[in-house]
Design an enzyme around this catalytic site. Structure first.
Site, mmCIF file in Angstrom:
data_model
loop_
_atom_site.group_PDB
_atom_site.id
_atom_site.type_symbol
_atom_site.label_atom_id
_atom_site.label_comp_id
_atom_site.label_asym_id
_atom_site.label_seq_id
_atom_site.Cartn_x
_atom_site.Cartn_y
_atom_site.Cartn_z
ATOM 1 N N CYS A 42 66.726 32.759 52.726
ATOM 2 C CA CYS A 42 65.746 34.010 53.227
ATOM 3 C C CYS A 42 65.530 34.972 52.085
ATOM 4 O O CYS A 42 64.502 35.521 52.144
ATOM 5 C CB CYS A 42 66.616 34.725 54.235
ATOM 6 S SG CYS A 42 68.018 35.780 53.672
ATOM 7 N N HIS B 257 70.743 52.782 54.205
ATOM 8 C CA HIS B 257 70.484 51.405 54.906
ATOM 9 C C HIS B 257 70.575 50.212 53.894
ATOM 10 O O HIS B 257 70.455 50.284 52.788
ATOM 11 C CB HIS B 257 68.989 51.342 55.107
ATOM 12 C CG HIS B 257 68.204 50.399 55.220
ATOM 13 N ND1 HIS B 257 68.296 49.595 56.659
ATOM 14 C CD2 HIS B 257 67.534 49.140 54.688
ATOM 15 C CE1 HIS B 257 67.680 48.544 56.883
ATOM 16 N NE2 HIS B 257 67.108 48.219 55.731
ATOM 17 N N HIS C 165 70.242 43.923 57.294
ATOM 18 C CA HIS C 165 70.365 43.582 58.842
ATOM 19 C C HIS C 165 71.413 42.426 58.916
ATOM 20 O O HIS C 165 71.589 41.837 58.065
ATOM 21 C CB HIS C 165 68.910 43.155 59.528
ATOM 22 C CG HIS C 165 67.762 44.200 59.486
ATOM 23 N ND1 HIS C 165 67.172 44.434 58.473
ATOM 24 C CD2 HIS C 165 67.625 45.097 60.580
ATOM 25 C CE1 HIS C 165 66.385 45.572 59.001
ATOM 26 N NE2 HIS C 165 66.780 45.816 60.275
ATOM 27 N N ASP D 21 73.006 34.002 63.134
ATOM 28 C CA ASP D 21 72.614 32.542 62.543
ATOM 29 C C ASP D 21 73.362 32.150 61.336
ATOM 30 O O ASP D 21 72.798 31.300 60.915
ATOM 31 C CB ASP D 21 71.140 32.490 62.467
ATOM 32 C CG ASP D 21 70.481 33.422 61.516
ATOM 33 O OD1 ASP D 21 71.352 34.020 60.755
ATOM 34 O OD2 ASP D 21 69.225 33.353 61.211
ATOM 35 N N ARG E 168 75.045 36.401 59.619
ATOM 36 C CA ARG E 168 74.502 36.452 58.404
ATOM 37 C C ARG E 168 74.262 37.864 58.277
ATOM 38 O O ARG E 168 73.221 38.362 59.008
ATOM 39 C CB ARG E 168 73.363 35.675 58.480
ATOM 40 C CG ARG E 168 72.260 35.697 57.118
ATOM 41 C CD ARG E 168 71.101 34.797 57.118
ATOM 42 N NE ARG E 168 70.112 35.048 58.298
ATOM 43 C CZ ARG E 168 69.153 35.501 58.256
ATOM 44 N NH1 ARG E 168 68.711 36.073 57.319
ATOM 45 N NH2 ARG E 168 68.445 35.599 59.422
ATOM 46 N N CYS F 235 72.056 40.015 56.151
ATOM 47 C CA CYS F 235 71.261 39.772 55.042
ATOM 48 C C CYS F 235 70.929 41.442 54.401
ATOM 49 O O CYS F 235 70.449 42.049 55.051
ATOM 50 C CB CYS F 235 69.909 39.627 55.966
ATOM 51 S SG CYS F 235 68.321 39.100 54.780
#
Length: 141
Positions: free
Chosen positions: A60, A97, A100, A104, A112, A114
């Protein structure tokens, strides 16, 4: 620490990601293809978040992890921005922050994480003691 203090201490990208829920470009960030052993800590609080042992290439363009080191340091919130429903991941201590989490991923939990590189600082395993993270050396034995 106030937002003004963060702005002085962080790069513009680090500030945008951690304080304004920004996202750095995929495949153009510090840790997406980083393979050294160590831990990734919150750029704001210094709290340990992820281990290199739980990092994998999800394709990704951002660092992806199967689980956090300490689940209690991760806060999940619903994110409905950009016309999507996602689960945002924030650090508990700094309320910054991070990225996310998606259902999956590989591994037993199928998650995951990310995460934006700009929200992280990497501590190599051979510097854990020196940087005050000696209790995490056990992760690499």
């Amino acid at each position: 620490m106030k937002k003004d203090d963060f702005q002085k201490r962080l790069t513009p990208l680090q500030f945008e990601v951690t304080q304004n829920n920004g996202t750095e470009p995929p495949f153009q960030n510090e840790y997406w293809d980083h393979e050294e052993e160590g831990i990734y800590v919150d750029i704001i609080s210094g709290k340990p978040l992820f281990s290199s042992h739980d990092k994998y290439d999800a394709g990704c363009g951002w660092p992806s992890f199967t689980k956090p080191i300490e689940e209690s340091e991760i806060v999940e919130k619903e994110d409905v921005s950009y016309g999507m429903v996602r689960t945002e991941v924030r650090s508990k201590t700094a309320d910054s922050h991070l990225g996310h989490v998606f259902p999956d991923g590989p591994g037993p939990a199928g998650l995951r994480y990310c995460i934006n590189s700009a929200a992280l600082r990497f501590i190599p395993k051979d510097k854990l003691e020196e940087e005050g993270y000696g209790e995490y050396v056990k992760l690499f034995r």
